[in-house]
Motif scaffolding. Structure first.
Motif, PDB file in Angstrom:
ATOM      1  N   THR A 221       0.684  -1.172  -0.221  1.00  0.00           N
ATOM      2  CA  THR A 221      -0.068  -0.135   0.058  1.00  0.00           C
ATOM      3  C   THR A 221       0.688   1.639  -0.246  1.00  0.00           C
ATOM      4  OG1 THR A 221      -0.044   0.352   2.152  1.00  0.00           O
ATOM      5  CG2 THR A 221      -2.025  -1.067   1.338  1.00  0.00           C
ATOM      6  N   ARG A 222       0.075   2.476  -0.448  1.00  0.00           N
ATOM      7  CA  ARG A 222       1.053   3.748  -0.068  1.00  0.00           C
ATOM      8  C   ARG A 222       0.058   4.956  -0.842  1.00  0.00           C
ATOM      9  NH1 ARG A 222       6.492   4.808   0.556  1.00  0.00           N
ATOM     10  NH2 ARG A 222       6.447   7.438   0.520  1.00  0.00           N
ATOM     11  N   ARG A 223      -0.314   5.482   0.389  1.00  0.00           N
ATOM     12  CA  ARG A 223      -1.007   7.163  -0.239  1.00  0.00           C
ATOM     13  C   ARG A 223      -1.640   5.950  -0.522  1.00  0.00           C
ATOM     14  NH1 ARG A 223       1.354  11.925  -0.966  1.00  0.00           N
ATOM     15  NH2 ARG A 223       3.314  11.897  -0.933  1.00  0.00           N
ATOM     16  N   GLY A 224      -3.061   5.796   0.924  1.00  0.00           N
ATOM     17  CA  GLY A 224      -4.208   4.901   0.007  1.00  0.00           C
ATOM     18  C   GLY A 224      -4.918   4.614  -1.389  1.00  0.00           C
ATOM     19  N   VAL A 225      -3.327   4.116  -1.714  1.00  0.00           N
ATOM     20  CA  VAL A 225      -4.157   2.715  -2.490  1.00  0.00           C
ATOM     21  C   VAL A 225      -3.109   1.566  -2.555  1.00  0.00           C
ATOM     22  CG1 VAL A 225      -3.216   1.981  -5.234  1.00  0.00           C
ATOM     23  CG2 VAL A 225      -3.336   4.502  -4.063  1.00  0.00           C
ATOM     24  N   THR A 226      -3.706   0.601  -2.509  1.00  0.00           N
ATOM     25  CA  THR A 226      -3.713  -0.598  -2.827  1.00  0.00           C
ATOM     26  C   THR A 226      -3.614  -1.747  -3.153  1.00  0.00           C
ATOM     27  OG1 THR A 226      -5.385  -1.109  -0.137  1.00  0.00           O
ATOM     28  CG2 THR A 226      -4.269  -2.863  -1.260  1.00  0.00           C
ATOM     29  N   TRP A 227      -2.151  -2.504  -3.030  1.00  0.00           N
ATOM     30  CA  TRP A 227      -1.881  -3.005  -4.439  1.00  0.00           C
ATOM     31  C   TRP A 227      -1.582  -4.704  -4.051  1.00  0.00           C
ATOM     32  CZ3 TRP A 227       3.803  -3.807  -7.105  1.00  0.00           C
ATOM     33  CH2 TRP A 227       3.340  -4.824  -8.079  1.00  0.00           C
ATOM     34  N   ARG A 228      -2.824  -5.251  -4.432  1.00  0.00           N
ATOM     35  CA  ARG A 228      -2.902  -7.015  -3.937  1.00  0.00           C
ATOM     36  C   ARG A 228      -2.068  -8.143  -5.269  1.00  0.00           C
ATOM     37  NH1 ARG A 228      -6.544 -10.991  -3.887  1.00  0.00           N
ATOM     38  NH2 ARG A 228      -6.484 -12.590  -1.677  1.00  0.00           N
ATOM     39  N   VAL A 229      -1.619  -8.534  -4.522  1.00  0.00           N
ATOM     40  CA  VAL A 229      -0.611  -9.607  -5.849  1.00  0.00           C
ATOM     41  C   VAL A 229      -0.970 -11.634  -5.975  1.00  0.00           C
ATOM     42  CG1 VAL A 229       1.121 -10.049  -7.103  1.00  0.00           C
ATOM     43  CG2 VAL A 229       1.270  -7.232  -6.150  1.00  0.00           C
ATOM     44  N   THR A 230      -1.942 -11.992  -6.080  1.00  0.00           N
ATOM     45  CA  THR A 230      -2.370 -13.136  -6.240  1.00  0.00           C
ATOM     46  C   THR A 230      -1.045 -14.271  -6.469  1.00  0.00           C
ATOM     47  OG1 THR A 230      -2.761 -13.533  -8.178  1.00  0.00           O
ATOM     48  CG2 THR A 230      -4.744 -12.499  -6.636  1.00  0.00           C
ATOM     49  N   PRO A 231      -1.569 -15.132  -5.920  1.00  0.00           N
ATOM     50  CA  PRO A 231       0.230 -15.766  -5.773  1.00  0.00           C
ATOM     51  C   PRO A 231      -0.115 -16.295  -7.160  1.00  0.00           C
ATOM     52  CG  PRO A 231      -0.799 -16.924  -4.536  1.00  0.00           C
ATOM     53  CD  PRO A 231      -2.045 -15.702  -4.880  1.00  0.00           C
ATOM     54  N   GLU A 232      -0.806 -16.367  -8.432  1.00  0.00           N
ATOM     55  CA  GLU A 232      -0.638 -16.684  -9.461  1.00  0.00           C
ATOM     56  C   GLU A 232       0.126 -15.487 -10.233  1.00  0.00           C
ATOM     57  OE1 GLU A 232      -4.105 -19.263  -7.973  1.00  0.00           O
ATOM     58  OE2 GLU A 232      -3.392 -17.177  -8.220  1.00  0.00           O
ATOM     59  N   GLN A 233      -0.392 -14.252  -9.909  1.00  0.00           N
ATOM     60  CA  GLN A 233       0.804 -13.027 -10.763  1.00  0.00           C
ATOM     61  C   GLN A 233       2.094 -12.894 -10.647  1.00  0.00           C
ATOM     62  OE1 GLN A 233      -2.112 -10.528  -9.273  1.00  0.00           O
ATOM     63  NE2 GLN A 233      -3.333  -9.624 -10.907  1.00  0.00           N
ATOM     64  N   LEU A 234       1.943 -12.870  -8.946  1.00  0.00           N
ATOM     65  CA  LEU A 234       3.712 -13.802  -8.550  1.00  0.00           C
ATOM     66  C   LEU A 234       4.573 -15.140  -8.860  1.00  0.00           C
ATOM     67  CD1 LEU A 234       5.308 -11.789  -6.155  1.00  0.00           C
ATOM     68  CD2 LEU A 234       4.972 -13.897  -4.702  1.00  0.00           C
ATOM     69  N   ALA A 235       3.873 -15.490  -9.393  1.00  0.00           N
ATOM     70  CA  ALA A 235       4.332 -17.019  -9.832  1.00  0.00           C
ATOM     71  C   ALA A 235       5.120 -16.387 -11.620  1.00  0.00           C
ATOM     72  CB  ALA A 235       3.772 -17.955 -10.551  1.00  0.00           C
ATOM     73  N   SER A 236       4.282 -15.130 -11.818  1.00  0.00           N
ATOM     74  CA  SER A 236       4.616 -15.333 -13.392  1.00  0.00           C
ATOM     75  C   SER A 236       5.470 -13.836 -13.773  1.00  0.00           C
ATOM     76  CB  SER A 236       2.884 -13.869 -13.755  1.00  0.00           C
ATOM     77  OG  SER A 236       2.575 -12.394 -13.362  1.00  0.00           O
ATOM     78  N   VAL A 237       6.067 -13.339 -12.478  1.00  0.00           N
ATOM     79  CA  VAL A 237       7.103 -12.341 -12.491  1.00  0.00           C
ATOM     80  C   VAL A 237       8.306 -12.878 -11.613  1.00  0.00           C
ATOM     81  CG1 VAL A 237       5.234 -10.333 -12.366  1.00  0.00           C
ATOM     82  CG2 VAL A 237       6.463 -11.382 -10.313  1.00  0.00           C
ATOM     83  N   LEU A 238       8.295 -14.259 -10.803  1.00  0.00           N
ATOM     84  CA  LEU A 238       9.312 -15.024  -9.902  1.00  0.00           C
ATOM     85  C   LEU A 238      10.310 -15.184 -11.089  1.00  0.00           C
ATOM     86  CD1 LEU A 238       7.918 -16.022  -7.098  1.00  0.00           C
ATOM     87  CD2 LEU A 238       9.105 -14.178  -7.516  1.00  0.00           C
ATOM     88  N   HIS A 239      11.633 -15.780 -10.923  1.00  0.00           N
ATOM     89  CA  HIS A 239      12.171 -16.001 -11.113  1.00  0.00           C
ATOM     90  C   HIS A 239      14.036 -16.664 -10.575  1.00  0.00           C
ATOM     91  CE1 HIS A 239      15.192 -13.283 -12.365  1.00  0.00           C
ATOM     92  NE2 HIS A 239      14.537 -12.781 -12.899  1.00  0.00           N
ATOM     93  N   VAL A 240      14.414 -18.028 -11.253  1.00  0.00           N
ATOM     94  CA  VAL A 240      15.721 -17.481 -10.027  1.00  0.00           C
ATOM     95  C   VAL A 240      17.235 -17.408 -10.740  1.00  0.00           C
ATOM     96  CG1 VAL A 240      17.434 -19.719  -8.541  1.00  0.00           C
ATOM     97  CG2 VAL A 240      14.588 -20.427  -8.912  1.00  0.00           C
ATOM     98  N   THR A 241      18.261 -16.350 -10.423  1.00  0.00           N
ATOM     99  CA  THR A 241      18.636 -16.662 -10.415  1.00  0.00           C
ATOM    100  C   THR A 241      20.169 -17.019  -9.821  1.00  0.00           C
ATOM    101  OG1 THR A 241      19.222 -14.523  -9.038  1.00  0.00           O
ATOM    102  CG2 THR A 241      18.095 -14.163 -11.377  1.00  0.00           C
ATOM    103  N   GLU A 242      21.264 -17.637 -10.554  1.00  0.00           N
ATOM    104  CA  GLU A 242      23.008 -18.115  -9.909  1.00  0.00           C
ATOM    105  C   GLU A 242      23.050 -17.077  -9.785  1.00  0.00           C
ATOM    106  OE1 GLU A 242      25.929 -19.586  -9.733  1.00  0.00           O
ATOM    107  OE2 GLU A 242      25.263 -19.103 -12.331  1.00  0.00           O
TER     108      GLU A 242
END
Length: 586
Positions: A221-242
């Motif tokens: 949240t910031r300045r009254g704005v709420t951003w809710r990220v679901t597990p499916e949405q989070l999975a779409s941006v995650l990756h593993v780095t080595e």
């Protein structure tokens, strides 16, 4: 003795047979001669090189393997070239060797057997080296670090796997025999194994972090704005780095910004500069405010941190803090503490020009100038248009009064000029009216005309300068706020070089023949010098004389034309106009 004679007889017979066979087969290859499986037996020597061309393998592909990798390359690309003439000569030598036994043997075998001839091949070393380098790169494999693949909220493991390297020298050494035809089939090259830097245990650890990350939504949240990220949405941006054998869970910044969508704009706030406002007759500082901008990299790192942490799955959104150009402390240092000067001019209420005067006053109100900065009215306000709130008002064109959008703003310019004049501020750019108007201080006034006739004031004091404006139905006031830094007086000289007003006559079809009326009163022209006297705290006195020449204002008399004459309607006059210098500046 008898045995020797028999041996000589046999040798003589063999020579005779060999000579006979050579004579019989002169000018062509022996029967049964083959080059790489192509029958060239009995071919005349003159046609042999063309026949040999059939065994050219330049377009053939050679397969090269290394471990589980495979690559193909054309023989021509690795420097292969068939020497047709040399191959033809080799074919012709069968049965014509200097050794009579070998030659006779070839002739004898030609009746029932095949006489193979290897093709003569040259190798371009430069091409072979270049091809070997390319193939080495193609055949080498980087080791596979452990990884995770995310799909619609699920996680798939990728186990570590070894790789290998191939040296160009190994490839070149293996290619050469194949190019020269000494070996057939795929060419196999030795490899150097390369172990991965990660282990299955490393994959276990990052998989556990991914499991926590996708266990529930994340809320920022910031300045009254709420951003809710679901597990499916989070999975779409995650990756593993080595990195050096360490596996870590990360989020791609660009993908996070795309996922955020409207949130990027909703949380954005521009910074607000500190300024000065006059409240209850005293200047007060209005503090600056920091702004905020969405930072994709910071948001990506925060998403992973919150999602994989052991605490709450919500947090205040991090981002870029936008600092104002002018802070509260900086405005405080401007030392704006009092009213330095003020000037008021009056006007007749109800005229359209009043709206223009009040509108330009609104646009200039609150301008803050630091030491050394300047304010040009045209530059600040721009062209006066109806879209900006201006209307038609009085102006001057070629000595006559007309109406024009923005007419009347020169009264504000004169008011602004005098406020700066008595504040002691520099006025590096100004132009008086071409005609004198009694409502303005003689020799101490200014006009503006967009874009060429400008009025510019520069803050040459060591303190800040705040410009405020106010207006009523009958007056407009401009005040300068800062710290008094110089005493100002004004001295006006006598009017001189007085020139009578000329008379201009023009027909008016609305008047009866012979009738006349005064459409515009005239006024004499004259020259006057007004001097600004500046007295500084150190006792220094500076005199700044300004000489102004006012043109005589024509007296316009309209008359009724004689019957039957053709005339155009005259332009309407406005006795209260005269605030814009249209046409050439004078």
């Amino acid at each position: 003795m008898g045995g020797l004679i028999a041996l000589v007889a046999v040798a003589a017979l063999a020579v005779s047979v060999l000579v006979g066979l050579r004579l019989a087969r002169a000018g062509s290859t022996l029967p049964g001669v083959q080059v790489s499986g192509v029958d060239v037996g009995g071919v005349a020597e003159s046609r042999l090189a063309r026949r040999v061309a059939e065994v050219d393998r330049a377009d053939e592909e050679l397969t090269v393997t290394a471990a589980d990798a495979e690559a193909s390359v054309e023989l021509a690309a690795v420097g292969y070239e068939l020497d047709r003439q040399a191959t033809a000569r080799a074919a012709m030598r069968r049965g014509r060797q200097p050794n009579p036994v070998a030659a006779l043997t070839d002739h004898a075998r030609a009746f029932w057997a095949t006489l193979p001839v290897a093709p003569r091949v040259t190798v371009d070393e430069q091409a072979l080296t270049a091809a070997a380098q390319r193939l080495a790169r193609q055949l080498s494999r980087e080791p596979v670090a452990g990884d995770l693949r995310f799909s619609q909220g699920s996680v798939e493991r990728v186990e570590p796997a070894e790789g290998w390297t191939v040296e160009p020298e190994e490839v070149a050494g293996a290619l050469r025999p194949a190019v020269e035809g000494a070996v057939e089939g795929p060419v196999r090259v030795e490899t150097d194994r390369v172990e991965p830097e990660t282990t299955p245990q490393d994959v276990d650890a990052v998989a556990e972090a991914a499991k926590r990350a996708l266990s529930a939504p994340v809320t920022l949240t910031r300045r009254g704005v709420t951003w809710r990220v679901t597990p499916e949405q989070l999975a779409s941006v995650l990756h593993v780095t080595e990195d050096g054998g360490d596996l870590s869970l990360t989020a791609e910044a660009d993908a996070v910004e795309s996922l955020a969508g409207q949130v990027v704009q909703d949380v954005h706030r521009e910074p607000v500069d500190a300024t000065v406002r006059v409240q209850q007759g005293s200047p007060r500082i209005e503090p600056s405010q920091s702004g905020f901008a969405f930072d994709a990299q910071a948001a990506a790192e925060q998403l992973v941190s919150v999602a994989t942490g052991d605490g709450q799955r919500s947090a205040r959104l991090r981002g870029e803090v936008l600092e104002p150009d002018l802070t509260t402390a900086e405005v405080g240092e401007l030392d704006i503490t009092e009213k330095v000067s003020s000037f008021t001019t009056t006007f007749t209420p109800g005229k359209s020009r009043v709206q223009n005067i009040q509108r330009i006053a609104e646009l200039v109100d609150g301008v803050l100038l630091e030491p050394g900065e300047s304010l040009g009215l045209n530059e600040h306000v721009g062209r006066r248009t109806r879209e900006k709130g201006f209307t038609s008002g009085g102006a001057i064109l070629d000595g006559e009064f007309i109406t024009d959008v923005g007419g009347g703003v020169s009264q504000f310019a004169t008011t602004f000029y005098n406020a700066a004049y008595f504040g002691g501020y520099a006025i590096p750019e100004f132009k008086p009216h071409s005609y004198y108007f009694s409502r303005y201080p003689v020799g101490r006034e200014a006009t503006i005309d967009y874009p060429h006739v400008e009025l510019r004031v520069r803050n040459n004091s060591p303190h800040g300068l705040l410009v405020t404006t106010s207006s009523t139905d009958t007056s407009v006031t401009v005040s300068m706020w800062g710290t008094t830094w110089v005493e100002v007086d004004s001295e006006a000289g006598e009017r001189r070089d007085v020139t009578p007003a000329p008379v201009k006559r023009r027909p008016n079809p609305n008047l009866a023949p012979g009738a006349q009326r005064v459409a515009q009163s005239g006024r004499s022209g004259f020259t006057i010098t007004v001097t600004r006297v500046l007295r500084f705290p150190d006792g220094t006195i500076e005199r700044q004389p300004v000489t102004t020449r006012y043109n005589p204002q024509p007296r316009i008399v309209e008359f009724g034309p004689a019957a039957g004459s053709q005339t155009a309607n005259p332009a309407g006059g406005d006795a209260d106009a005269g605030d814009r210098e249209a046409g050439p500046a004078q």
